[in-house]
Structures are given as structure tokens and as C-alpha cells.
Design an enzyme around this catalytic site. Sequence first.
Site, mmCIF file in Angstrom:
data_model
loop_
_atom_site.group_PDB
_atom_site.id
_atom_site.type_symbol
_atom_site.label_atom_id
_atom_site.label_comp_id
_atom_site.label_asym_id
_atom_site.label_seq_id
_atom_site.Cartn_x
_atom_site.Cartn_y
_atom_site.Cartn_z
ATOM 1 C CB THR A 50 -14.638 -27.281 -21.746
ATOM 2 O OG1 THR A 50 -13.917 -27.332 -22.976
ATOM 3 C CG2 THR A 50 -15.074 -28.674 -21.377
ATOM 4 C CG HIS A 55 -8.931 -24.097 -28.956
ATOM 5 N ND1 HIS A 55 -8.202 -25.156 -29.413
ATOM 6 C CD2 HIS A 55 -9.496 -24.499 -27.795
ATOM 7 C CE1 HIS A 55 -8.304 -26.153 -28.549
ATOM 8 N NE2 HIS A 55 -9.084 -25.783 -27.562
ATOM 9 C CG HIS A 58 -12.248 -27.376 -30.805
ATOM 10 N ND1 HIS A 58 -12.033 -26.254 -30.040
ATOM 11 C CD2 HIS A 58 -12.567 -28.358 -29.931
ATOM 12 C CE1 HIS A 58 -12.226 -26.541 -28.765
ATOM 13 N NE2 HIS A 58 -12.539 -27.821 -28.669
ATOM 14 C CE LYS A 92 -9.023 -32.277 -21.598
ATOM 15 N NZ LYS A 92 -9.461 -33.345 -22.544
ATOM 16 N NE ARG A 96 -12.595 -31.051 -19.603
ATOM 17 C CZ ARG A 96 -12.439 -31.139 -20.920
ATOM 18 N NH1 ARG A 96 -11.660 -30.311 -21.524
ATOM 19 N NH2 ARG A 96 -13.070 -32.052 -21.598
ATOM 20 C CD GLN A 179 -17.155 -39.545 -26.809
ATOM 21 O OE1 GLN A 179 -16.669 -38.862 -25.927
ATOM 22 N NE2 GLN A 179 -16.560 -39.735 -27.971
ATOM 23 C CG ASP A 200 -8.180 -36.854 -27.491
ATOM 24 O OD1 ASP A 200 -8.794 -36.877 -28.558
ATOM 25 O OD2 ASP A 200 -8.207 -35.897 -26.712
ATOM 26 C CE LYS A 235 -3.536 -30.907 -26.857
ATOM 27 N NZ LYS A 235 -4.061 -31.100 -25.502
ATOM 28 C CE LYS A 238 -3.355 -25.348 -25.662
ATOM 29 N NZ LYS A 238 -4.504 -24.882 -24.932
ATOM 30 C CB THR A 239 0.456 -18.424 -29.691
ATOM 31 O OG1 THR A 239 -0.642 -17.728 -29.106
ATOM 32 C CG2 THR A 239 0.058 -18.990 -31.019
#
Length: 436
Positions: A50, A55, A58, A92, A96, A179, A200, A235, A238-239
Site C-alpha cells: 500500500t 516501515h 512491518h 482499521k 483506505r 487471503q 490483526d 502504536k 510512529k513519530t
Amino acid sequence: MHIFKELEARGFFYQFTDKNQIKKLITSGKTPVRNRVLPKVTFYVGFDPTADSLHVGHLLPIMAMRRLQQAGHKPIVLVGGATALVGDPSGKQEARPILTREQVAANAAALKAQLGNFISMDDAIFVNNADWFTEIRFLDFLRDVGYRFSINKMLAAESVKQRLETGLSYLEFSYMLLQAYDFYFLNREHDCTMQFGGQDQWGNIVAGIDLVRKMSSQEVFGATFPLLTDSQGQKFGKTAAGAVWLDSARTSVFDYYQFWRNCDDADVKKLLGFFTMLPVEEIAQLSELQPPALNRAKEILAYEATALAHGSGEAAKAYLAAGGKFGFADQERKIPTSSKIVEVKENQQVGIQDLPTYELLKSELTGDGIWIIKLFTDSGLCASNGEARRLIKGGGAYLNDQRITDQDLQITEADFTDNAAILKAGKKNIRRIVLS
RNA sequence: GGUGGGGUUCCCGAGCGGUCAAAGGGGGCAGACUGUAAAUCUGCUGCGGUAGCUUCGGUGGUUCAAAUCCACCCCCCACCA
């Protein structure tokens, strides 16, 4: 330590469909598939393309794959070129944006390249589910696969339940079938018997296992990894600047290093376990270190994690640049470690040129120079002029380590030493400005 | 398809004709303190070289003035069919 125990000791597992069987298969390596016994376990992890980079979110499954591969098992990296077109609703709040086929294809290629840093692609299978899904006809799929799914059951899945509150389109609802079909396909074509994924992914994994049993009468397995959160329950990964990317064009190597270096005390042990290859005994010792010395453990974590993603040369540079700026935790080498970080010499005159750099054209220094606010935004330290103003007003702006108080300041060539100046937003966000 | 309730700035959520760039909280950023940690306290948190300009699902309208009123449309939720 054997691989299963190793993974378990490091906290990699969250749930299993059948812990004893999975343990046995991974430990012995003997896998019965279709009246044969294979010498290793073939397992798969899927990544949906996506974005054009992975990042740190993952990274947990990637590290697990790496370890399993090194233990002799065969990883299948599945890039979801087809599933990304649908969009996984799991975990989610809302749908998205739908990606175009071109975006997805480009992203898939980028992810493959990045994964190559962590696992050996020579000894792995790389597949893209677009390769089989584009061939499948809708009615065939509904009749072969769709009829085996019970809506009642799907509605009970946690991932669906959550979205039932806010809305779920039929497109996304179908994700689980896709999936699940992936697992069936990989089992059929590559004798894949295990699937791993984030917490998830449980619903999707279980759906796949059911489908394989129904369509192929094969017993397959799955397990999930925990969802990483920091000590705040936020989470992980994330920054301020958003996600921490593996692509150095998105997150500089320096910032990547700093992300790890700045982790919470409480998370050091966990992170060393997940994201470095250091032995667990050593990790236990490192994370026992008392406060000032604990910073050495963070340096090691940052160095090791950066070395995996960007290579040890880049990691050493980041270590020196950061240490040169903020200090080193253990120059005397009092703390034993097997990390290659001990080979990096702190007294080298490296450092400064490896800070994130912004090139300023001399031609922009017109007349009385360049406006400080503009330089903050141009260099990427601030997102807008307003933010730069506030930064100065709040006392967080520094030029060459001097606090800036004047919002109208003009930067001229006199502020540069050897064509370079250091701009800081707060203590930690640094940009080296180079004249060219 | 019907009835009712909604869509507000990064998120949650107040506002219900001017005093609204929009309360409060969360998150984020900065400062102080520290160990490049946590906790705490303080400030900031639409864009703009500060004249202004754009925001409250979309489009049009009423009004001197609209996030607030009207019309139509889109989307979400609940119940009914």
C-alpha cells in the site's frame, strides 16, 4: 537454543492455531505434505504493497522470517498486488483509499527490494498474488471458494465485527476470501503449511486454514505476532514525522538510528529481542544495565537495527553522527557485547557530515541572505512558516547551537563555516545546511 | 424504499446567525528538569514575511453577516420494510 524456543523467548508469538504441532514442525523440520515428508517447513507472510516502502511496523514479521530462514526453513514472501487493490479492513477503522493498479505494481517492486536486506531471496520464494488472482474469473471464484465461506462465521470475526460499527463495503468484506485463497494456492503450489502475520491477521489466517482443509484436505497452521506498542500503548513506529520508513529517502539513516536510540527504557529488552540478532543471554545482561549505562544498550539496539536495514557502514556513520552530537555511552568499552559496534572508533573525525543534510544554493542567498523561517521550512525541519515561527517563539530554534530569538533573522554566508551550518529544531532534529 | 439521528480543524468532541480559525480532551511540537529515557510543570498547535487568505460532507441560496438558516445532492448510523 532451538529456533522455536528462541522465537518464543524473544516474545515473537501471540497466538497459535495449534502450538504443539507448530512447535514440533518447526523444531523437527519434518513436514508431512500430501503423502510426503519434507525436510523443512515452508511458511508464508504476506505484505500488502500500500506504500512504496516498508516501515518499522512491518519489521516484526520480517525478523521472524529471517530467523526461520536461518534455521533452515523456507519463507514465501507474498506481496499482495491483488489484495492491496481490495484493502484489508482488519484492524482499521475505515476503508483506505483505493490504489491504482500502477501504484500497487510499483510498490510491490519496492517492497521486494527492501525485503532482500533482511532475508536471502536466493533461498526464498517471492510471489505476488496478482499473478493468480488476475486469472481467476469472478463466477468461478464464487462457486469454488465463496460457497465454502459462511457469512455467519465471517460476521463473528473480530476484524469484521469492529467494522460493522462504522461500515464495511462488500469489497473489503471479500478481503478475507482472497487471503484465504492465497494460503490454499501456496499450499497447493509450494507445499506451504504455515502462515504468520500480525495479531490483526488472525481472522484471515484462520479463514485460510479452513479453506485449505476444505479444498485440499490438508492440515495447515498459523500463528500471529504481537502488536507492538510503546510503553504508552501507542502504536509502535510512529513519530512526529509519521511512520519510520525503511527507505532512506523517506526516513534518513540518521533519523532511523535515532528512532531506536530514543526508545523508552522499559522497551529496551523487548526491542533488542525482536530487532537484533544478539543472543538472548546477552540481551538479558544489556537490559539489566542501570540508567546511565543503559544508554549503551540503546546504542547497541540502534546500531544493530540500523545495520540490518541499511548496512553496517551506514549504521556506524549514524552512530558517530549521533554520538558526536549527544555523546557516547561507553567509549571505554566497559560493557561487553558481541555487537560489531565495538569496532567503530568514536575518536574518528566523522560525524558531522553524516547528519541529515540540506543543500542550499548560493544563489538563494540574495542580497541580505536567506530568511531564517524559509530555511527551516525548505530544509524540512518545519512543515510550514507558521510552525517555524512558533518554534522560534518557543525557543526551540538553533543555528550553530545558538538559540534564535529573532524571527526576521537573515542567514548570510558569514553564518557558514566551511560552507556548512547546523540548524536545529529542538535538541534532536538536526539539519546540516550545505552551501553549493 | 420508509422513519429517525448524524457528517466540525490530526483524532474524539462542543458550537447551532455576528464576540468562531471555532470550547474541552487526546495526540503532536517546543521549553524547563534529565540520561538523546520516563514522569512532571509551562507554552504552542489552519496557511501567510502578517496586509490578509482558506476551513466546519458537496453544490447553490437567504442575510450587511452562515459551521450555525433554506433547497438539492453525497456519505454514515439505528430501526422498520
